[in-house]
Design a protein around this motif. Structure first.
Motif, PDB file in Angstrom:
ATOM      1  N   LYS A  71      -4.511   1.155  -8.779  1.00 57.48           N
ATOM      2  CA  LYS A  71      -5.373   2.085  -8.040  1.00 57.48           C
ATOM      3  C   LYS A  71      -5.783   1.546  -6.686  1.00 57.48           C
ATOM      4  CE  LYS A  71      -9.559   4.878  -8.652  1.00 57.48           C
ATOM      5  NZ  LYS A  71     -10.670   5.218  -9.591  1.00 57.48           N
ATOM      6  N   GLU A  72      -5.992   0.232  -6.613  1.00 60.76           N
ATOM      7  CA  GLU A  72      -6.451  -0.368  -5.365  1.00 60.76           C
ATOM      8  C   GLU A  72      -5.399  -0.305  -4.259  1.00 60.76           C
ATOM      9  OE1 GLU A  72      -4.403  -3.577  -7.748  1.00 60.76           O
ATOM     10  OE2 GLU A  72      -5.727  -1.871  -8.141  1.00 60.76           O
ATOM     11  N   ASN A  73      -4.165  -0.053  -4.610  1.00 62.73           N
ATOM     12  CA  ASN A  73      -3.074  -0.027  -3.627  1.00 62.73           C
ATOM     13  C   ASN A  73      -2.621   1.380  -3.256  1.00 62.73           C
ATOM     14  OD1 ASN A  73      -2.752  -2.885  -3.371  1.00 62.73           O
ATOM     15  ND2 ASN A  73      -1.822  -2.896  -5.412  1.00 62.73           N
ATOM     16  N   VAL A  74      -3.270   2.403  -3.783  1.00 63.23           N
ATOM     17  CA  VAL A  74      -2.926   3.786  -3.467  1.00 63.23           C
ATOM     18  C   VAL A  74      -4.085   4.408  -2.704  1.00 63.23           C
ATOM     19  CG1 VAL A  74      -2.325   6.050  -4.398  1.00 63.23           C
ATOM     20  CG2 VAL A  74      -1.428   3.984  -5.482  1.00 63.23           C
ATOM     21  N   ILE A  75      -3.794   4.907  -1.508  1.00 58.52           N
ATOM     22  CA  ILE A  75      -4.851   5.420  -0.634  1.00 58.52           C
ATOM     23  C   ILE A  75      -4.548   6.846  -0.199  1.00 58.52           C
ATOM     24  CG2 ILE A  75      -5.388   3.104   0.220  1.00 58.52           C
ATOM     25  CD1 ILE A  75      -3.892   3.881   2.818  1.00 58.52           C
ATOM     26  N   GLY A  76      -5.606   7.528   0.233  1.00 59.00           N
ATOM     27  CA  GLY A  76      -5.444   8.839   0.851  1.00 59.00           C
ATOM     28  C   GLY A  76      -5.205   8.689   2.347  1.00 59.00           C
ATOM     29  N   THR A  85       0.830  -1.198   0.000  1.00 58.98           N
ATOM     30  CA  THR A  85       0.000   0.000   0.000  1.00 58.98           C
ATOM     31  C   THR A  85       0.868   1.254   0.000  1.00 58.98           C
ATOM     32  OG1 THR A  85      -1.686  -1.158   1.278  1.00 58.98           O
ATOM     33  CG2 THR A  85      -1.831   1.232   1.235  1.00 58.98           C
ATOM     34  N   ILE A  86       0.446   2.260  -0.774  1.00 62.80           N
ATOM     35  CA  ILE A  86       1.134   3.548  -0.817  1.00 62.80           C
ATOM     36  C   ILE A  86       0.137   4.627  -0.414  1.00 62.80           C
ATOM     37  CG2 ILE A  86       2.503   5.133  -2.214  1.00 62.80           C
ATOM     38  CD1 ILE A  86       3.710   2.336  -2.000  1.00 62.80           C
ATOM     39  N   GLY A  87       0.531   5.504   0.502  1.00 65.83           N
ATOM     40  CA  GLY A  87      -0.382   6.536   0.997  1.00 65.83           C
ATOM     41  C   GLY A  87       0.112   7.938   0.705  1.00 65.83           C
ATOM     42  N   PHE A  88      -0.819   8.800   0.273  1.00 66.77           N
ATOM     43  CA  PHE A  88      -0.505  10.198  -0.034  1.00 66.77           C
ATOM     44  C   PHE A  88      -1.456  11.124   0.713  1.00 66.77           C
ATOM     45  CE2 PHE A  88       1.175   7.963  -3.730  1.00 66.77           C
ATOM     46  CZ  PHE A  88       2.346   8.645  -4.007  1.00 66.77           C
ATOM     47  N   ARG A  89      -0.964  12.317   1.011  1.00 65.37           N
ATOM     48  CA  ARG A  89      -1.790  13.368   1.606  1.00 65.37           C
ATOM     49  C   ARG A  89      -1.303  14.713   1.072  1.00 65.37           C
ATOM     50  NH1 ARG A  89      -6.426  14.278   5.013  1.00 65.37           N
ATOM     51  NH2 ARG A  89      -6.370  16.523   5.426  1.00 65.37           N
ATOM     52  N   PRO A  90      -2.029  15.355   0.167  1.00 63.19           N
ATOM     53  CA  PRO A  90      -1.616  16.682  -0.301  1.00 63.19           C
ATOM     54  C   PRO A  90      -1.862  17.735   0.768  1.00 63.19           C
ATOM     55  CG  PRO A  90      -3.728  16.077  -1.256  1.00 63.19           C
ATOM     56  CD  PRO A  90      -3.259  14.879  -0.490  1.00 63.19           C
ATOM     57  N   GLY A  91      -1.103  18.820   0.721  1.00 61.17           N
ATOM     58  CA  GLY A  91      -1.275  19.905   1.685  1.00 61.17           C
ATOM     59  C   GLY A  91      -0.620  19.599   3.017  1.00 61.17           C
ATOM     60  N   LYS A  92      -1.177  20.148   4.090  1.00 61.46           N
ATOM     61  CA  LYS A  92      -0.616  19.946   5.426  1.00 61.46           C
ATOM     62  C   LYS A  92      -0.754  18.488   5.825  1.00 61.46           C
ATOM     63  CE  LYS A  92      -1.630  24.678   6.945  1.00 61.46           C
ATOM     64  NZ  LYS A  92      -2.327  25.533   7.937  1.00 61.46           N
ATOM     65  N   PHE A  93       0.383  17.864   6.134  1.00 60.36           N
ATOM     66  CA  PHE A  93       0.376  16.431   6.407  1.00 60.36           C
ATOM     67  C   PHE A  93       0.840  16.087   7.814  1.00 60.36           C
ATOM     68  CE2 PHE A  93       2.670  12.192   5.523  1.00 60.36           C
ATOM     69  CZ  PHE A  93       1.590  11.462   5.986  1.00 60.36           C
ATOM     70  N   MET A  94       2.014  16.613   8.238  1.00 56.07           N
ATOM     71  CA  MET A  94       2.555  16.281   9.546  1.00 56.07           C
ATOM     72  C   MET A  94       2.765  17.544  10.375  1.00 56.07           C
ATOM     73  SD  MET A  94       5.199  13.219   8.460  1.00 56.07           S
ATOM     74  CE  MET A  94       5.558  12.756  10.164  1.00 56.07           C
ATOM     75  N   ALA A  95       2.813  17.370  11.688  1.00 57.01           N
ATOM     76  CA  ALA A  95       2.781  18.502  12.613  1.00 57.01           C
ATOM     77  C   ALA A  95       4.163  19.082  12.901  1.00 57.01           C
ATOM     78  CB  ALA A  95       2.131  18.065  13.922  1.00 57.01           C
ATOM     79  N   SER A  96       4.152  20.335  13.334  1.00 54.83           N
ATOM     80  CA  SER A  96       5.351  20.924  13.926  1.00 54.83           C
ATOM     81  C   SER A  96       5.587  20.258  15.279  1.00 54.83           C
ATOM     82  CB  SER A  96       5.166  22.428  14.118  1.00 54.83           C
ATOM     83  OG  SER A  96       4.101  22.679  15.043  1.00 54.83           O
TER      84      SER A  96
END
Length: 395
Positions: A324-329, A177-188
């Protein structure tokens, strides 16, 4: 044969070699800013591949360059290098030989994947239009963070503004599985060190003391208003205290209490304001109850921002490579990463590589003594990085 098929075939052929590399690195972990042997090992591996354009960065890191068969643009692929001060309890033949130090965050897998990627890029040099810089960065786990030092290096600054791509293992995601998150992803992340000084005394005569334990308790509870009432509900914030030392006894009220904690958020303006509010709050509360308080703040990494355009582009390419089935948000993640420094200066994408496998009992969390990975993830991770790099430079 398509580019994706070529890369998958090469990744499959190379995987056993880089499983051995990962196991060597896992067995020989080194703490932040102490990665001297790791650096020598990585340099030796790169030289064996024919990569000769290698520069030292941040003392124990490396910046290596692979030029394609055709002229074009450039990008940076980054791996971290350091291990954690954790005593490994895995019963495996490649367990850490450096007692009390462990690759419990997967940096051994990151380095191995990037080396595998490098060999694929070299083998497919004629498919590579442009230049790929391989950044093996030290000290991700310890402030001020190796990234902040790398960015000050002249050899790095000469690169100019380039896309930066980073990959991190996640045991809570199934392997493949590969995961993506555009924009703000991780915290300070900021570290908090609070000392509350009262007046010690006999626990049976509290009227003659200034109870620093009780005052500390009030402050710990009241400080949560910073998140629950002062922060916008739209702004993720976390305030946690993980260490409290009140060295009294059943019948002794101590003179002082020492507390350590962390504050994390995803908004730099609120981050600055929140820390000022917290300092004002703890000082005022302590004084109102007859004590004094001193809050020391060690400023850490900023929040991590994934460039919208770059992340969307890489996600499309990842779907092409793994399906597609292996890429998640992904949801926003309140952990912190010094890759965030790059993300504030360059178009960047930091994505997640699934390494968990419950059928093999590989499901321990990051930063635990039993953390491990399904090593089939190395084939996927190394191949994917190569595919993303070549595809990005082609586009």
């Amino acid at each position: 044969m398509t580019l994706g098929e070529k890369i998958k075939q090469k990744a499959r052929e190379l995987a056993p070699k880089y499983i051995d590399v990962r196991r060597y690195l896992h067995a020989h972990p080194e703490l932040s800013f102490q990665e001297f042997d790791t650096c020598r090992y990585l340099k030796d591996q790169l030289l064996k591949l024919g990569v000769n354009d290698i520069h030292s960065v941040a003392n124990t890191g490396l910046l290596a360059t692979i030029k394609g068969g055709k002229e074009g643009r450039q990008l940076v692929l980054r791996s971290d290098m350091d291990a954690l001060p954790i005593l490994e309890t895995n019963d495996v033949e490649f367990a850490s030989r450096n007692e009390g130090v462990m690759h419990a965050c997967g940096h051994d897998a990151h380095m191995s994947s990037l080396l595998l990627c490098a060999e694929i890029l070299i083998d497919l040099k004629e498919e590579l239009r442009g230049t790929v810089h391989l950044l093996f960065q030290p000290a991700e786990e310890l402030m001020p963070g190796g990234a902040s030092l790398v960015m000050k290096e002249p050899v790095y600054q000469k690169l100019g503004q380039l896309p930066h791509i980073g990959q991190h293992v996640r045991p809570d995601l199934p392997v493949g599985t590969i995961g993506f998150r555009p924009g703000k992803f991780m915290a300070s992340m900021d570290e908090l060190f609070l000392t509350i000084k009262g007046k010690g005394g006999h626990a049976a005569m509290p009227e003659n003391a200034v109870d620093s334990v009780l005052i500390a308790s009030h402050i710990i509870v009241a400080a949560q208003q910073l998140v629950s009432r002062m922060a916008s509900p739209k702004t993720p914030s976390v305030l946690s205290f993980g260490k409290v030392i009140a060295d009294g006894a059943i019948n002794v009220l101590p003179d002082e209490v020492y507390i350590e904690g962390t504050f994390r958020t995803m908004d730099e303006a609120w981050r600055s304001s929140a820390l000022k509010k917290l300092n004002k709050m703890v000082v005022a509360m302590a004084e109102s109850m007859g004590a004094t308080a001193e809050l020391k703040i060690k400023h850490g990494y900023p929040h991590l921002i994934n460039d919208q355009s770059l992340t969307s582009e890489l996600r499309v390419n990842a779907i092409s490579f793994v399906g597609k089935e292996n890429v998640i948000g992904l949801d926003q993640w309140m952990a912190s990463e010094d890759f965030s420094y790059y993300s504030h200066e360059h178009p960047s994408c930091f994505y997640m590589l699934g390494v968990g496998n419950s059928d093999k009992n590989i499901d321990s969390g990051l930063h635990t003594s039993t953390f491990n990975i399904d090593e089939s993830a190395l084939e996927i991770g190394g191949g994917l990085m190569a595919f993303l790099a070549i595809s990005k430079l082609r586009d």
